[in-house]
Design a protein around this motif. Structure first.
Motif, PDB file in Angstrom:
ATOM      1  N   LYS A 151       0.842  -1.198   0.000  1.00 16.65           N
ATOM      2  CA  LYS A 151       0.000   0.000   0.000  1.00 16.65           C
ATOM      3  C   LYS A 151       0.874   1.243   0.000  1.00 16.65           C
ATOM      4  CE  LYS A 151      -3.860  -2.159   2.495  1.00 16.65           C
ATOM      5  NZ  LYS A 151      -4.693  -2.138   3.731  1.00 16.65           N
ATOM      6  N   PRO A 153      -0.079   4.753   1.015  1.00 17.71           N
ATOM      7  CA  PRO A 153      -1.193   5.535   1.566  1.00 17.71           C
ATOM      8  C   PRO A 153      -1.264   6.955   1.026  1.00 17.71           C
ATOM      9  CG  PRO A 153      -0.036   4.341   3.294  1.00 17.71           C
ATOM     10  CD  PRO A 153       0.796   4.208   2.069  1.00 17.71           C
ATOM     11  N   ARG A 156      -2.753   6.863  -2.365  1.00 14.24           N
ATOM     12  CA  ARG A 156      -4.034   6.151  -2.442  1.00 14.24           C
ATOM     13  C   ARG A 156      -3.980   4.992  -3.437  1.00 14.24           C
ATOM     14  NH1 ARG A 156      -8.315   8.545  -0.162  1.00 14.24           N
ATOM     15  NH2 ARG A 156      -9.774   7.656  -1.684  1.00 14.24           N
ATOM     16  N   VAL A 157      -2.853   4.293  -3.430  1.00 16.65           N
ATOM     17  CA  VAL A 157      -2.624   3.193  -4.366  1.00 16.65           C
ATOM     18  C   VAL A 157      -2.464   1.887  -3.588  1.00 16.65           C
ATOM     19  CG1 VAL A 157      -1.042   2.218  -6.081  1.00 16.65           C
ATOM     20  CG2 VAL A 157      -1.581   4.656  -6.129  1.00 16.65           C
ATOM     21  N   LEU A 158      -3.194   0.879  -4.015  1.00 16.51           N
ATOM     22  CA  LEU A 158      -3.123  -0.456  -3.444  1.00 16.51           C
ATOM     23  C   LEU A 158      -2.572  -1.412  -4.497  1.00 16.51           C
ATOM     24  CD1 LEU A 158      -3.905  -2.735  -1.400  1.00 16.51           C
ATOM     25  CD2 LEU A 158      -6.189  -2.689  -2.422  1.00 16.51           C
ATOM     26  N   TYR A 193      -8.130   3.758  -0.696  1.00 16.19           N
ATOM     27  CA  TYR A 193      -7.382   3.561  -1.940  1.00 16.19           C
ATOM     28  C   TYR A 193      -8.321   3.632  -3.131  1.00 16.19           C
ATOM     29  CZ  TYR A 193      -3.940   2.233   1.451  1.00 16.19           C
ATOM     30  OH  TYR A 193      -3.088   2.276   2.517  1.00 16.19           O
ATOM     31  N   ASP A 194      -7.980   4.510  -4.080  1.00 21.24           N
ATOM     32  CA  ASP A 194      -8.833   4.642  -5.261  1.00 21.24           C
ATOM     33  C   ASP A 194      -8.204   4.066  -6.522  1.00 21.24           C
ATOM     34  OD1 ASP A 194      -6.921   6.560  -5.951  1.00 21.24           O
ATOM     35  OD2 ASP A 194      -8.241   8.263  -5.534  1.00 21.24           O
TER      36      ASP A 194
END
Length: 259
Positions: A151, A153, A156-158, A193-194
């Motif tokens: 992740k 944070p 916002r990336v997983l 996360y988007d």
């Protein structure tokens, strides 16, 4: 280039996602470009496609700092030696790769375990790399026995890797649909996360979790004791999905055949 590249720009971080062609099960490598280096995630199945990733990485103009291997499925690490960087993985994943030993890739080329076994252990938790916070989480069960999720944070990336496929047929050879559903539930509940990066297929958004749960529901109903019948049924249900070769590979584990 035979594979495709998608670039996600998140300010201080740009992520370059390479998706291999269908003959290499659309497996991904993500190049996480930080201000001064590149962290690669997963090392491809075939050496030729790994070479494409490395050649593209060189155009970015920053050094490859490390290659992180998320799990011990050959399509994610057979090309690892081509990256010329230290190989990192969870201890469980390292041990599983070492135990698999030397092998032949689909072209018949030898893959030496000594060349692709990770040498640096990833410890679950938080780590700042080149000024960027990373979170490493270990998952057990589902698509593979043990998997690493990464992740970012602040961006916002997983990076979900093989817990997420995007418009690709799922590899069910681990025979753990229930475990996969539980992992997806855990990932989906975190709304921070988007962007969701898949292990097979192009980057997606959070909507991919519901799509995967639906596929797993369908697979659970359609799976019987006949691999050919299952393959025909799941393709009828998802005719536009790539990765039909993954069904054949999984059927070899589930039914003792390659069909």
């Amino acid at each position: 280039m035979f594979g495709t590249i998608t670039v996600l720009d998140r300010g201080a971080v740009r992520i370059h996602t390479y998706v291999a062609p269908d003959d290499s099960v659309n497996v991904t490598t993500h190049l996480i470009e930080t201000p001064n280096r590149i962290i690669a995630v997963d090392g491809q199945f075939l050496a030729g496609y790994a070479d494409e990733v490395v050649a593209y990485a060189h155009t970015i103009g920053k050094p490859l700092d490390r290659l992180i291997v998320t799990h011990a499925h050959p399509d994610h690490y057979y090309g690892a030696a081509r990256f010329g960087a230290p190989i990192h993985a969870l201890a469980a994943v390292r041990d599983q790769i070492a135990a698999l030993g030397d092998a032949l890739d689909p072209t018949g080329a030898t893959v030496l375990a000594a060349d692709v076994t990770p040498t640096v252990e990833v410890v679950p938790g938080s780590e700042v790399i080149d000024g960027i916070p990373f979170v490493f989480e270990a998952y057990s069960g589902g698509e593979a026995a043990d998997e690493l999720v990464i992740k970012l944070p602040a961006q916002r990336v997983l990076v979900a890797q093989d817990l997420v496929y995007h418009d690709i047929h799922l590899f069910l050879g681990n025979n753990d649909i229930a475990g996969w559903r539980q992992a997806l539930d855990k990932l989906a509940v975190d709304g921070a996360y988007d962007a969701v990066l898949a292990g097979h297929g192009a980057p997606a958004g959070p909507e991919v979790f519901a799509e995967l749960q639906r596929y797993l529901d369908d697979a659970g109903v359609l799976l019987g004791d006949d691999g050919d019948a299952y393959k025909a049924a799941i393709i009828r249900r998802y005719p536009n999905y790539s990765g039909r070769l993954l069904i054949d590979i999984a059927n070899g584990y589930l039914f003792g055949t390659g069909h």
